[in-house]
Design an enzyme around this catalytic site. Structure first.
Site, PDB file in Angstrom:
ATOM      1  N   GLY A 115     -42.595  24.078  20.796  1.00  0.00           N
ATOM      2  CA  GLY A 115     -43.938  23.443  21.074  1.00  0.00           C
ATOM      3  C   GLY A 115     -43.938  21.983  20.756  1.00  0.00           C
ATOM      4  CG  ASP A 116     -47.314  20.504  18.995  1.00  0.00           C
ATOM      5  OD1 ASP A 116     -46.932  21.310  18.396  1.00  0.00           O
ATOM      6  OD2 ASP A 116     -48.269  20.140  18.832  1.00  0.00           O
ATOM      7  CD  GLU A 117     -44.546  23.612  14.873  1.00  0.00           C
ATOM      8  OE1 GLU A 117     -45.625  23.985  14.721  1.00  0.00           O
ATOM      9  OE2 GLU A 117     -43.298  24.342  14.748  1.00  0.00           O
TER      10      GLU A 117
END
Length: 221
Positions: A115-117
């Site tokens: 994801g956005d991690e």
């Protein structure tokens, strides 16, 4: 005549022997490329979880107390996807990947957890940490320019943990502390350095309990 025949036969043997060697070289090159591709996230160019974890542990062992574990979360990323669409969201993630790579340098472990991690491990002397993390925050808060000229405002939250401050060189412990510090500074536009108290936050597989993706993290980290 016999001499010419012997020379010709020898050349034929050498040529014949080279064919399978050439074929193996091509096969080995293709295999290497496939293995390399399996280690890298195709969207961001960052390492995948397993590859990042492997390199991170080597860096922690090599740099000892100079190593820093950095966790990064993109802020309000869902709103970007909802407003601009997933193609723009992918562009933002790719931009983050390029910025993290540029900031951390070629010897760091820089990975996309999903994801956005993101996570990074690098050698960073104590006297430079504040300045370097401030630089990272500025980079991650610089708008992303799209191909059509539009700009997308972006932001990220950052937590960092160092072995000396946490009292551990264990990657999972340091990730847990950096993750908890990140959430202390969520939406504040400042990087937060973890203390030993951050390492005591309830967690599962090295991540703060309740954080999305907690169950999957341990399989890679």
């Amino acid at each position: 005549m016999q001499l010419r025949t012997r020379i010709g036969n020898r050349a034929l043997l050498l040529t014949t022997a080279a064919i399978p060697l050439t074929g193996w070289a091509v096969h080995a090159t293709a295999l290497y490329r496939r293995l390399a591709a399996s280690r890298v996230d195709p969207l961001t160019g960052l390492l995948r979880r397993d590859a990042c974890t492997h390199r991170a542990r080597r860096l922690l062992a090599r740099h000892s107390d100079d190593a820093v574990v950095v966790m990064v979360d993109a802020d309000r990323f869902k709103a970007i996807n909802d407003r601009f669409g997933h193609a723009v969201g992918d562009t933002v993630l790719a931009a983050f990947g390029a910025r993290l790579t540029a900031w951390a340098g070629p010897t760091a472990a820089a990975g996309r957890l999903g994801g956005d991690e993101f996570a990074l491990v690098l050698g960073l002397p104590t006297e430079r940490r504040v300045q370097r993390l401030e630089q990272l925050m500025r980079m991650l808060h610089t708008p992303v320019v799209l191909d059509d000229g539009r700009t997308v405002d972006v932001a990220a939250s950052v937590g960092a943990a160092a072995p000396a401050a946490i009292g551990s060189h264990d990657l999972t412990v340091l990730q847990r502390a950096a993750d908890a510090a990140l959430y202390n500074g969520k939406h504040t536009c400042r990087a937060v350095f973890a203390t030993r108290e951050h390492a005591l936050v309830p967690s599962f597989n090295g991540r703060r309990l309740g954080r999305p993706g907690t169950a999957a993290w341990g399989r890679a980290a």
